[in-house]
Design a protein around this motif. Structure first.
Motif, PDB file in Angstrom:
ATOM      1  N   UNK A  31       0.816  -1.203   0.000  1.00 36.74           N
ATOM      2  CA  UNK A  31       0.000   0.000   0.000  1.00 36.74           C
ATOM      3  C   UNK A  31       0.855   1.260   0.000  1.00 36.74           C
ATOM      4  N   UNK A  32       2.100   1.160   0.442  1.00 36.38           N
ATOM      5  CA  UNK A  32       2.979   2.327   0.425  1.00 36.38           C
ATOM      6  C   UNK A  32       3.424   2.673  -0.995  1.00 36.38           C
ATOM      7  N   UNK A  33       3.420   1.679  -1.893  1.00 36.23           N
ATOM      8  CA  UNK A  33       3.930   1.892  -3.241  1.00 36.23           C
ATOM      9  C   UNK A  33       2.875   1.756  -4.335  1.00 36.23           C
ATOM     10  N   UNK A  34       1.735   1.158  -4.015  1.00 34.84           N
ATOM     11  CA  UNK A  34       0.723   0.895  -5.037  1.00 34.84           C
ATOM     12  C   UNK A  34      -0.659   1.276  -4.520  1.00 34.84           C
ATOM     13  N   UNK A  35      -1.552   1.678  -5.407  1.00 34.35           N
ATOM     14  CA  UNK A  35      -2.927   1.962  -4.985  1.00 34.35           C
ATOM     15  C   UNK A  35      -3.654   0.683  -4.598  1.00 34.35           C
ATOM     16  N   UNK A  36      -4.738   0.830  -3.857  1.00 30.97           N
ATOM     17  CA  UNK A  36      -5.534  -0.332  -3.464  1.00 30.97           C
ATOM     18  C   UNK A  36      -6.171  -0.964  -4.692  1.00 30.97           C
ATOM     19  N   UNK A  37      -6.372  -2.272  -4.689  1.00 31.29           N
ATOM     20  CA  UNK A  37      -7.052  -2.919  -5.812  1.00 31.29           C
ATOM     21  C   UNK A  37      -8.509  -2.467  -5.897  1.00 31.29           C
ATOM     22  N   UNK A  38      -9.062  -2.529  -7.076  1.00 31.65           N
ATOM     23  CA  UNK A  38     -10.475  -2.159  -7.242  1.00 31.65           C
ATOM     24  C   UNK A  38     -11.393  -3.194  -6.623  1.00 31.65           C
ATOM     25  N   UNK A  39     -11.028  -4.468  -6.753  1.00 32.66           N
ATOM     26  CA  UNK A  39     -11.813  -5.579  -6.226  1.00 32.66           C
ATOM     27  C   UNK A  39     -10.855  -6.695  -5.848  1.00 32.66           C
ATOM     28  N   UNK A  40     -11.291  -7.556  -4.958  1.00 32.57           N
ATOM     29  CA  UNK A  40     -10.455  -8.707  -4.652  1.00 32.57           C
ATOM     30  C   UNK A  40     -10.900  -9.424  -3.392  1.00 32.57           C
ATOM     31  N   UNK A  41     -10.229 -10.556  -3.118  1.00 33.05           N
ATOM     32  CA  UNK A  41     -10.571 -11.328  -1.919  1.00 33.05           C
ATOM     33  C   UNK A  41      -9.340 -12.069  -1.416  1.00 33.05           C
ATOM     34  N   UNK A  42      -9.403 -12.438  -0.138  1.00 28.82           N
ATOM     35  CA  UNK A  42      -8.365 -13.259   0.466  1.00 28.82           C
ATOM     36  C   UNK A  42      -8.971 -14.601   0.877  1.00 28.82           C
ATOM     37  N   UNK A  43      -8.378 -15.711   0.455  1.00 26.57           N
ATOM     38  CA  UNK A  43      -8.880 -17.028   0.849  1.00 26.57           C
ATOM     39  C   UNK A  43      -8.327 -17.420   2.226  1.00 26.57           C
ATOM     40  N   UNK A  44      -8.742 -16.686   3.240  1.00 25.34           N
ATOM     41  CA  UNK A  44      -8.175 -16.870   4.582  1.00 25.34           C
ATOM     42  C   UNK A  44      -9.279 -16.962   5.630  1.00 25.34           C
ATOM     43  N   UNK A  45     -10.455 -17.499   5.218  1.00 23.95           N
ATOM     44  CA  UNK A  45     -11.564 -17.525   6.161  1.00 23.95           C
ATOM     45  C   UNK A  45     -12.484 -18.694   5.836  1.00 23.95           C
ATOM     46  N   UNK A  46     -13.675 -18.387   5.392  1.00 24.42           N
ATOM     47  CA  UNK A  46     -14.680 -19.423   5.170  1.00 24.42           C
ATOM     48  C   UNK A  46     -15.641 -18.979   4.082  1.00 24.42           C
ATOM     49  N   UNK A  47     -16.442 -19.930   3.630  1.00 20.73           N
ATOM     50  CA  UNK A  47     -17.528 -19.650   2.701  1.00 20.73           C
ATOM     51  C   UNK A  47     -18.842 -19.567   3.468  1.00 20.73           C
ATOM     52  N   UNK A  48     -19.852 -18.850   2.943  1.00 19.85           N
ATOM     53  CA  UNK A  48     -19.832 -17.978   1.763  1.00 19.85           C
ATOM     54  C   UNK A  48     -18.975 -16.732   1.998  1.00 19.85           C
ATOM     55  N   UNK A  49     -19.126 -15.734   1.122  1.00 21.09           N
ATOM     56  CA  UNK A  49     -18.335 -14.517   1.236  1.00 21.09           C
ATOM     57  C   UNK A  49     -18.578 -13.839   2.585  1.00 21.09           C
ATOM     58  N   UNK A  50     -17.508 -13.289   3.144  1.00 22.37           N
ATOM     59  CA  UNK A  50     -17.563 -12.640   4.460  1.00 22.37           C
ATOM     60  C   UNK A  50     -17.679 -11.133   4.250  1.00 22.37           C
ATOM     61  N   UNK A  51     -18.833 -10.584   4.589  1.00 24.71           N
ATOM     62  CA  UNK A  51     -19.006  -9.146   4.389  1.00 24.71           C
ATOM     63  C   UNK A  51     -18.579  -8.334   5.607  1.00 24.71           C
ATOM     64  N   UNK A  52     -18.437  -8.997   6.784  1.00 28.35           N
ATOM     65  CA  UNK A  52     -18.061  -8.265   7.995  1.00 28.35           C
ATOM     66  C   UNK A  52     -17.209  -9.148   8.892  1.00 28.35           C
ATOM     67  N   UNK A  53     -16.256  -8.534   9.572  1.00 28.96           N
ATOM     68  CA  UNK A  53     -15.414  -9.216  10.553  1.00 28.96           C
ATOM     69  C   UNK A  53     -15.613  -8.557  11.913  1.00 28.96           C
ATOM     70  N   UNK A  54     -15.832  -9.374  12.927  1.00 25.69           N
ATOM     71  CA  UNK A  54     -16.062  -8.856  14.271  1.00 25.69           C
ATOM     72  C   UNK A  54     -14.807  -8.154  14.798  1.00 25.69           C
ATOM     73  N   UNK A  55     -15.002  -7.301  15.791  1.00 28.61           N
ATOM     74  CA  UNK A  55     -13.872  -6.623  16.406  1.00 28.61           C
ATOM     75  C   UNK A  55     -13.037  -7.580  17.239  1.00 28.61           C
ATOM     76  N   UNK A  56     -11.751  -7.274  17.348  1.00 26.89           N
ATOM     77  CA  UNK A  56     -10.829  -8.073  18.157  1.00 26.89           C
ATOM     78  C   UNK A  56     -10.042  -7.128  19.058  1.00 26.89           C
ATOM     79  N   UNK A  57     -10.031  -7.436  20.339  1.00 26.81           N
ATOM     80  CA  UNK A  57      -9.171  -6.695  21.260  1.00 26.81           C
ATOM     81  C   UNK A  57      -8.527  -7.697  22.201  1.00 26.81           C
TER      82      UNK A  57
END
Length: 272
Positions: free
Chosen positions: A1-27
């Motif tokens: 992010x320091x050298x390139x703009x954010x992607x227009x669209x994309x996903x990370x395969x680091x969770x579960x299906x279906x698509x995750x629209x929200x992630x709970x807070x963590x403290x």
């Protein structure tokens, strides 16, 4: 992010299906409790395979008479504590009346027992708070000179704010002298559920699996929290609980093939 703009669209395969629209807070908290000189004399060491991402399945308490008390639980990701058995709080529940321990140490382990052992929704710490939708995971216990240091990870609803959790916990510490430090803070995030990318992901997922593909909320934490226009999407399927962050992490070959097909269809449509 320091050298390139954010992607227009994309996903990370680091969770579960279906698509995750929200992630709970963590403290995450470090609770440092000092003891008067000699009050920890009955306890000489605490050992275990302690990591922030999981509740521990092994905890060893070495005592001043030369014996050790070893407790075996069941390791599970810290965002799913109800699926496992926490060896730290199990040990506290078995040792809180031990004859070798001072009244202060017994009281500390009693607090841990009645506040945390098998009380994964925070009911032992902050009472019944279903609107906060908490997952509370003690994951590390350290003995340091005249102090016990307990580290706890808390997940909370996307409708809450961190200050609410901190305020409630401050009122329920093991002693008045206990110091609370925040060691990790990830506010909740939510992606626009009506975004066309989510609709594409829903269609791709449903066409391959035949299952409901409407987007969901996760207790996990991915880099989608920090990367604009990115959400978590896969790779585990409904019912595959507790296979990550564990010994012998795995995925079935047939599920890997389903992943490939879901991602192929999704990328094909997104790239048009």
């Amino acid at each position: 992010m320091a050298k390139h703009p954010a992607p227009r669209l994309g996903f990370t395969p680091d969770s579960q299906f279906p698509a995750v629209y929200a992630e709970k807070g963590v403290v995450s908290f470090r609770l440092t409790t000092p003891f008067r000189s000699g009050e920890l004399a009955g306890l000489t060491a605490i050992e275990g395979d302690f990591v922030a991402s999981s509740i521990p399945d092994q905890a060893i308490f070495r005592l001043s008479d030369g014996t050790c008390q070893q407790f075996t639980g069941k390791r599970t990701p810290s965002n799913e504590p109800h699926l496992g058995l926490n060896a730290i709080t199990l040990g506290a529940s078995q040792l809180h009346q031990h004859d070798l321990f001072s009244s202060e140490l017994q009281a500390y382990f009693s607090w841990m027992t009645y506040s945390l052992h098998n009380l994964h929704s925070g009911e032992g710490l902050v009472g019944s708070t279903p609107e906060m939708d908490l997952q509370v995971s003690p994951h590390t216990l350290e003995l340091s000179e005249d102090q016990l240091i307990l580290s706890v990870s808390v997940r909370y609803s996307i409708d809450c704010i961190e200050e609410q959790i901190v305020a409630l916990l401050q009122d329920n510490l093991p002693t008045l002298e206990t110091k609370l430090d925040i060691t990790r803070s990830f506010p909740p995030i939510a992606f626009d559920r009506s975004h066309p990318m989510l609709e594409t992901m829903r269609r791709s997922y449903e066409s391959v699996t035949g299952l409901d593909g409407h987007p969901i909320i996760t207790t996990g934490a991915t880099y989608a929290r920090f990367m604009p226009n990115i959400i978590a999407f896969g790779p585990s399927f409904p019912g595959q609980i507790g296979i990550a962050h564990n010994h012998n992490e795995y995925m079935f070959v047939d599920d890997l093939k389903r992943n490939i097909e879901i991602y192929r269809r999704t990328l094909d449509e997104l790239l048009r």
